[in-house]
Motif scaffolding. Structure first.
Motif, short mmCIF file in Angstrom:
data_model
loop_
_atom_site.label_atom_id
_atom_site.label_comp_id
_atom_site.label_asym_id
_atom_site.label_seq_id
_atom_site.Cartn_x
_atom_site.Cartn_y
_atom_site.Cartn_z
N ASP A 9 0.82 -1.22 0.00
CA ASP A 9 0.00 0.00 0.00
C ASP A 9 0.85 1.26 0.00
O ASP A 9 0.49 2.26 -0.62
CB ASP A 9 -0.92 0.01 1.23
CG ASP A 9 -1.89 1.18 1.22
OD1 ASP A 9 -2.78 1.19 0.34
OD2 ASP A 9 -1.75 2.07 2.06
N LEU A 10 1.98 1.21 0.70
CA LEU A 10 2.82 2.40 0.87
C LEU A 10 3.80 2.53 -0.31
O LEU A 10 5.01 2.41 -0.16
CB LEU A 10 3.58 2.31 2.20
CG LEU A 10 4.27 3.59 2.69
CD1 LEU A 10 3.26 4.71 2.89
CD2 LEU A 10 5.02 3.33 3.98
N LYS A 11 3.24 2.75 -1.46
CA LYS A 11 4.04 2.91 -2.67
C LYS A 11 3.55 4.13 -3.43
O LYS A 11 2.49 4.68 -3.15
CB LYS A 11 3.94 1.66 -3.55
CG LYS A 11 4.66 0.45 -3.00
CD LYS A 11 4.56 -0.73 -3.97
CE LYS A 11 5.35 -1.92 -3.44
NZ LYS A 11 5.26 -3.10 -4.35
N GLY A 12 4.33 4.52 -4.41
CA GLY A 12 3.90 5.62 -5.27
C GLY A 12 3.72 6.92 -4.54
O GLY A 12 4.62 7.40 -3.82
N ALA A 13 2.53 7.50 -4.67
CA ALA A 13 2.27 8.84 -4.13
C ALA A 13 2.34 8.86 -2.60
O ALA A 13 2.81 9.83 -2.01
CB ALA A 13 0.91 9.34 -4.60
N LYS A 14 1.87 7.79 -1.94
CA LYS A 14 1.93 7.74 -0.48
C LYS A 14 3.37 7.71 0.01
O LYS A 14 3.74 8.41 0.96
CB LYS A 14 1.16 6.53 0.06
CG LYS A 14 -0.35 6.68 0.03
CD LYS A 14 -1.02 5.51 0.71
CE LYS A 14 -2.53 5.67 0.72
NZ LYS A 14 -3.20 4.52 1.40
N ALA A 15 4.19 6.89 -0.62
CA ALA A 15 5.60 6.82 -0.25
C ALA A 15 6.29 8.15 -0.47
O ALA A 15 7.08 8.61 0.37
CB ALA A 15 6.30 5.72 -1.05
N ALA A 16 5.98 8.80 -1.58
CA ALA A 16 6.59 10.10 -1.88
C ALA A 16 6.17 11.14 -0.85
O ALA A 16 6.99 11.98 -0.43
CB ALA A 16 6.18 10.56 -3.28
N ALA A 17 4.91 11.09 -0.42
CA ALA A 17 4.42 12.04 0.58
C ALA A 17 5.10 11.83 1.93
O ALA A 17 5.47 12.79 2.61
CB ALA A 17 2.91 11.92 0.72
N LEU A 18 5.28 10.56 2.32
CA LEU A 18 5.96 10.27 3.58
C LEU A 18 7.42 10.70 3.52
O LEU A 18 7.94 11.31 4.46
CB LEU A 18 5.85 8.78 3.90
CG LEU A 18 6.54 8.31 5.18
CD1 LEU A 18 6.00 9.05 6.40
CD2 LEU A 18 6.38 6.80 5.36
N LYS A 19 8.06 10.41 2.42
CA LYS A 19 9.46 10.85 2.23
C LYS A 19 9.58 12.36 2.34
O LYS A 19 10.49 12.88 3.00
CB LYS A 19 9.98 10.39 0.86
CG LYS A 19 10.35 8.93 0.76
CD LYS A 19 10.92 8.66 -0.62
CE LYS A 19 11.34 7.22 -0.79
NZ LYS A 19 11.94 6.95 -2.11
N ALA A 20 8.66 13.05 1.69
CA ALA A 20 8.71 14.52 1.69
C ALA A 20 8.58 15.06 3.11
O ALA A 20 9.28 16.01 3.49
CB ALA A 20 7.61 15.07 0.79
#
Length: 263
Positions: free
Chosen positions: A76-87
C-alpha cells in the motif's frame, strides 16, 4: 503555551503495525500534549488514507509488525503515499519509528523465509534476517543517544547524557550505511548484536528497535518530539510546561538497578 497551538499525529497503519504495545507511544504523546492543554488529533495513515492526509500531519509514529504485515504495508505504501511520507521526513517533520517501521524506511528487508521486501530507501540502511534457525534478539536494551543534534538537545534538557531504556524483540539485523546511528548500546543487542549501534537518526526522525513502549519509559524523548513538532509547525520557539514524571523516573531507576547499571 497558546491554546491555539494544536498537533496532528499521523499513525502509520495502526491495525497492521502495533506489535508489542507500540500504540503506547501514540497514547503517551497524546496525553502529554493534553495535560499541557495542547489539543491533539490522531490521524490513521493506512490503506483508507488519502495521499493528502500524509501532508497534513505534524508528527509521525510507526510501530512494529510481523513479516506478513510488513508486506501488506509495503504494497500500500508505494507511489504517491511513499513520496508524501518521504517529503514529510525530508522537510524535518519529527517522527518515531520502532522495530518494523525503520526496516520499511531503509532500502530493503530480507525475511527469514520469502522474498526481499523493498523499503522506501529514505534511510541508508538494510535489514536482513539470518534465517529461521537463528536466535532472536530479545531482552531489555539500554543505550546512550549519540546522534546530533538530538543528543545535545536532550543533554541540555536533562543535564546529563540521555540514556534510553527499552525492550527489543527482533529477528532481523540492521546495518547502517551513510546515516547516523541513534546511539551506542550499553546493554542488549541493538541493530545487529555486532557493531554496538542502536537505531538510526535522520533529520528529526528517530528509528529504533526499542519497544517497551519507548516513550512512556523515556518521557523526555516524547517531549522532544512534541516540542520539535510545534516549533516546526508554528515557526516559533516553544517552552513546554513541566509535568510530574516522578513515577516514570522511579521506574527507570529500578530498571537500571535491576540491570546492574547506574541510574
Amino acid at each position: 503555551m497558546s491554546q491555539t497551538q494544536t498537533l496532528i499525529i499521523g499513525w502509520l497503519y495502526p491495525n497492521l503495525m502495533s506489535t508489542y504495545g507500540d500504540r503506547g507511544n501514540v497514547i503517551c504523546l497524546q496525553r502529554r500534549c493534553q495535560w499541557r492543554g495542547i489539543p491533539v488529533t490522531i490521524k490513521p495513515l493506512d490503506q483508507q488514507a488519502e495521499v493528502s492526509q500524509f501532508s497534513e500531519v505534524d508528527l509521525i509514529v510507526g510501530g512494529g509488525a510481523q513479516d506478513r504485515q510488513q508486506e501488506l504495508v509495503m504494497r500500500d505504501l508505494k507511489g504517491a503515499k511513499a513520496a508524501a511520507l518521504k517529503a514529510k521526513l525530508d522537510e524535518g517533520t519529527p517522527g518515531v519509528f520502532t522495530c518494523g517501521s525503520p526496516q520499511l524506511l531503509g532500502h530493503y528487508y530480507e525475511p527469514a523465509l520469502g522474498q526481499r521486501i523493498d523499503g522506501l530507501g529514505l534511510l541508508d540502511l538494510v535489514s536482513k534476517h539470518p534465517g529461521p534457525d537463528a536466535s532472536r534478539c530479545i531482552g531489555n536494551v539500554v543505550f546512550e543517544i549519540t546522534a546530533s543534534p538530538l543528543a545535545e538537545d536532550l543533554s541540555k534538557m536533562l543535564g546529563k547524557p540521555p540514556i534510553i531504556i527499552g525492550f527489543e524483540n527482533h529477528g532481523g539485523r540492521t546495518y547502517l550505511g551513510d546515516v547516523q546511528p541513534l546511539g551506542k548500546v550499553l546493554k542488549g543487542y541493538g541493530n545487529n548484536g555486532e557493531d554496538g549501534y542502536e537505531g538510526a537518526f535522520y533529520r528529526q526522525a528517530i528509528a529504533t528497535y526499542s519497544h517497551g513502549p519507548l516513550l512512556p519509559k523515556n518521557p523526555f524523548l516524547a517531549d522532544w518530539l512534541i516540542k520539535r513538532a510545534l516549533q516546526k509547525k508554528y515557526q516559533t520557539e516553544v517552552t513546554l510546561s513541566p509535568l510530574d514524571d516522578t513515577l516514570a523516573y522511579q521506574a527507570r531507576a529500578t530498571m537500571l538497578k535491576r540491570l546492574e547499571m547506574a541510574a
